[in-house]
Scaffold this motif. Structure first.
Motif, mmCIF file in Angstrom:
data_model
loop_
_atom_site.group_PDB
_atom_site.id
_atom_site.type_symbol
_atom_site.label_atom_id
_atom_site.label_comp_id
_atom_site.label_asym_id
_atom_site.label_seq_id
_atom_site.Cartn_x
_atom_site.Cartn_y
_atom_site.Cartn_z
ATOM 1 N N ALA A 35 6.772 -10.135 -9.677
ATOM 2 C CA ALA A 35 6.626 -8.849 -9.011
ATOM 3 C C ALA A 35 6.235 -7.798 -10.034
ATOM 4 N N SER A 36 5.034 -7.246 -9.893
ATOM 5 C CA SER A 36 4.576 -6.216 -10.814
ATOM 6 C C SER A 36 4.931 -4.821 -10.320
ATOM 7 N N SER A 37 5.384 -4.712 -9.074
ATOM 8 C CA SER A 37 5.831 -3.437 -8.513
ATOM 9 C C SER A 37 6.648 -3.732 -7.259
ATOM 10 N N SER A 38 7.011 -2.679 -6.547
ATOM 11 C CA SER A 38 7.779 -2.864 -5.311
ATOM 12 C C SER A 38 6.912 -3.326 -4.148
ATOM 13 N N VAL A 39 5.586 -3.200 -4.300
ATOM 14 C CA VAL A 39 4.692 -3.537 -3.188
ATOM 15 C C VAL A 39 3.631 -4.561 -3.581
ATOM 16 N N SER A 40 3.729 -5.161 -4.769
ATOM 17 C CA SER A 40 2.711 -6.126 -5.196
ATOM 18 C C SER A 40 3.330 -7.216 -6.055
ATOM 19 N N VAL A 41 2.678 -8.385 -6.011
ATOM 20 C CA VAL A 41 3.064 -9.532 -6.834
ATOM 21 C C VAL A 41 1.828 -10.020 -7.569
ATOM 22 N N HIS A 42 1.986 -10.275 -8.855
ATOM 23 C CA HIS A 42 0.885 -10.740 -9.704
ATOM 24 C C HIS A 42 0.917 -12.266 -9.747
ATOM 25 N N VAL A 43 -0.169 -12.905 -9.290
ATOM 26 C CA VAL A 43 -0.266 -14.365 -9.235
ATOM 27 C C VAL A 43 -1.306 -14.822 -10.249
ATOM 28 N N MET A 44 -0.971 -15.832 -11.054
ATOM 29 C CA MET A 44 -1.882 -16.377 -12.066
ATOM 30 C C MET A 44 -1.899 -17.895 -11.957
ATOM 31 N N TRP A 45 -2.979 -18.524 -12.463
ATOM 32 C CA TRP A 45 -3.107 -19.973 -12.422
ATOM 33 C C TRP A 45 -4.150 -20.403 -13.448
ATOM 34 N N ARG A 46 -4.239 -21.720 -13.655
ATOM 35 C CA ARG A 46 -5.292 -22.307 -14.472
ATOM 36 C C ARG A 46 -6.051 -23.309 -13.620
ATOM 37 N N ALA A 47 -7.382 -23.424 -13.889
ATOM 38 C CA ALA A 47 -8.208 -24.325 -13.082
ATOM 39 C C ALA A 47 -9.525 -24.570 -13.783
ATOM 40 N N PHE A 183 -9.616 -4.705 -26.842
ATOM 41 C CA PHE A 183 -8.549 -4.731 -25.830
ATOM 42 C C PHE A 183 -7.826 -3.387 -25.786
ATOM 43 N N THR A 184 -7.274 -3.059 -24.619
ATOM 44 C CA THR A 184 -6.300 -1.981 -24.470
ATOM 45 C C THR A 184 -5.174 -2.495 -23.576
ATOM 46 N N VAL A 185 -4.053 -1.767 -23.587
ATOM 47 C CA VAL A 185 -2.878 -2.136 -22.801
ATOM 48 C C VAL A 185 -2.439 -0.933 -21.977
ATOM 49 N N THR A 186 -2.067 -1.164 -20.717
ATOM 50 C CA THR A 186 -1.469 -0.121 -19.881
ATOM 51 C C THR A 186 -0.144 -0.623 -19.321
ATOM 52 N N ALA A 187 0.712 0.321 -18.932
ATOM 53 C CA ALA A 187 2.021 0.005 -18.359
ATOM 54 C C ALA A 187 2.069 0.441 -16.900
ATOM 55 N N ARG A 188 2.906 -0.250 -16.106
ATOM 56 C CA ARG A 188 3.125 0.117 -14.707
ATOM 57 C C ARG A 188 4.614 0.175 -14.415
ATOM 58 N N ASP A 189 4.979 0.975 -13.390
ATOM 59 C CA ASP A 189 6.372 1.000 -12.952
ATOM 60 C C ASP A 189 6.490 0.417 -11.546
ATOM 61 N N ALA A 190 7.699 0.432 -11.005
ATOM 62 C CA ALA A 190 7.955 -0.210 -9.713
ATOM 63 C C ALA A 190 7.180 0.424 -8.574
ATOM 64 N N ALA A 191 6.804 1.693 -8.718
ATOM 65 C CA ALA A 191 6.013 2.367 -7.687
ATOM 66 C C ALA A 191 4.523 2.172 -7.896
ATOM 67 N N ASP A 192 4.144 1.317 -8.838
ATOM 68 C CA ASP A 192 2.755 1.017 -9.163
ATOM 69 C C ASP A 192 2.034 2.189 -9.826
ATOM 70 N N ASN A 193 2.776 3.119 -10.408
ATOM 71 C CA ASN A 193 2.162 4.171 -11.211
ATOM 72 C C ASN A 193 1.668 3.566 -12.528
ATOM 73 N N LYS A 194 0.448 3.915 -12.939
ATOM 74 C CA LYS A 194 -0.181 3.335 -14.121
ATOM 75 C C LYS A 194 -0.222 4.347 -15.255
ATOM 76 N N SER A 195 0.081 3.891 -16.456
ATOM 77 C CA SER A 195 0.070 4.745 -17.645
ATOM 78 C C SER A 195 -1.353 4.952 -18.157
ATOM 79 N N PRO A 196 -1.540 5.912 -19.069
ATOM 80 C CA PRO A 196 -2.799 5.953 -19.823
ATOM 81 C C PRO A 196 -2.936 4.699 -20.688
ATOM 82 N N GLU A 197 -4.137 4.476 -21.201
ATOM 83 C CA GLU A 197 -4.385 3.310 -22.042
ATOM 84 C C GLU A 197 -3.782 3.491 -23.430
#
Length: 315
Positions: A35-47, A183-197
């Motif tokens: 769960a990346s936030s309260s309203v979304s889930v991040h799904v990853m895989w290899r193929a 590369f750059t990195v950003t942060a998110r919170d439970a409300a899906d608010n995104k930080s600056p890079e």
């Protein structure tokens, strides 16, 4: 050149081996969800990198088609504090679909009432090569009035990886040897608010066998022929040595994009062979070039231009 559109239709309609592909792609592996936030889930895989589409399911309902060689996605529109399960299926260009992957569970986060403040930018981002095909990144944690729930890693404006909010390191794989990445990195919170890079990070991967910098297909050859249904050019070329699978190629005619050659399953070993249909147009005198899609999803260098000439006698 008004006739190019008709050539594209012919090329896309067929299979690279001249026959119908009925083999399903391999099942996606290493499927994970968080769960990346309260309203979304991040799904990853290899193929297999040659797969055209990935179908992502929530429960037994397909919710997303993922294309473009991507192996991750955020499933949104979910309910806070709720448990879900996810699985992935692979679909190739011929429409064959793999069995379902392993189902993985995830529970969305609860969110504080009125949480609207985004996290601060991650600080002191840094990185180093991880061999010839990967990079290790690290950063100082961002801060948030409630809490950071996820970090997203971006490369060339595209999100290439995500980790949970309790991690301040990540490994990015699928890169190519001897290549500079930013590369750059950003942060998110439970409300899906995104930080600056974060500050940008530059990493140069180590050299692979055969240098790895030359990403152009080589040895492009073309033999024109006439069949009952029109003109064809039989192409042959050697894939670039990029320490990975080149799953598709773009073909350009007289400097204009013509069609994409790709396989529903893994490409055949050795030199590539493809019959390019040109409809009722003559082949001689046109200029061809090709380029391959590299294991990291970027496009390699174009091959040398090749002017289509008459087939040698006896061919």
């Amino acid at each position: 050149m008004a006739w190019i559109g008709s050539v594209v239709a012919l090329a896309v309609a067929g299979c690279s081996d001249g026959g119908r592909d009925t083999t399903a792609p391999a099942v996606p592996i290493e499927v994970s969800a968080f769960a990346s936030s309260s309203v979304s889930v991040h799904v990853m895989w290899r193929a297999d990198p040659s797969v055209a589409v990935f179908e992502v399911y929530r429960g037994d309902t397909k919710v997303l088609d993922v294309t473009g060689g991507r192996h991750m996605v955020d499933v949104g529109g979910l309910t806070p504090g709720t448990s879900y399960s996810f699985f992935v299926r692979a679909k190739d260009k011929a429409g064959n679909v793999s069995p379902a992957s392993t189902r993985v569970p995830a529970t969305t986060l609860s969110v504080a009432q009125g949480e609207r403040v985004p996290p601060t930018a991650p600080r002191d981002a840094r990185g180093q090569a991880r061999g010839k095909d990967g990079a290790t990144l690290a950063w100082e944690a961002a801060t948030d009035d409630v809490g950071v729930t996820a970090y997203d890693i971006w490369q060339g404006g595209v999100r290439v990886h995500s980790v949970t909010g309790d991690h301040t390191t990540a490994v990015v794989t699928g890169l190519r040897p001897g290549t500079e990445y930013h590369f750059t990195v950003t942060a998110r919170d439970a409300a899906d608010n995104k930080s600056p890079e974060s500050n940008p990070v530059t990493v140069v991967t180590e050299q692979g066998t055969g240098n790895g910098r030359n990403t152009a297909p080589t040895g492009l050859r073309a033999i024109p022929r006439t069949a009952v249904d029109g003109t064809y050019v039989d192409l042959t070329w050697t894939p670039p040595d990029v320490d990975g699978t080149v799953a598709s190629y773009e073909v350009y005619l007289d400097g204009q994009f013509l069609t994409t050659v790709m396989w529903g399953v893994a490409p055949p070993p050795g030199d590539v062979r493809y019959s390019l249909p040109l409809g009722d147009r003559p082949a001689l005198g046109h200029v061809l070039k090709i380029r391959g899609q590299l294991p990291d999803g970027t496009w390699g260098v174009y091959s040398d231009d090749l002017v289509i000439a008459a087939a040698p006698a006896g061919s």
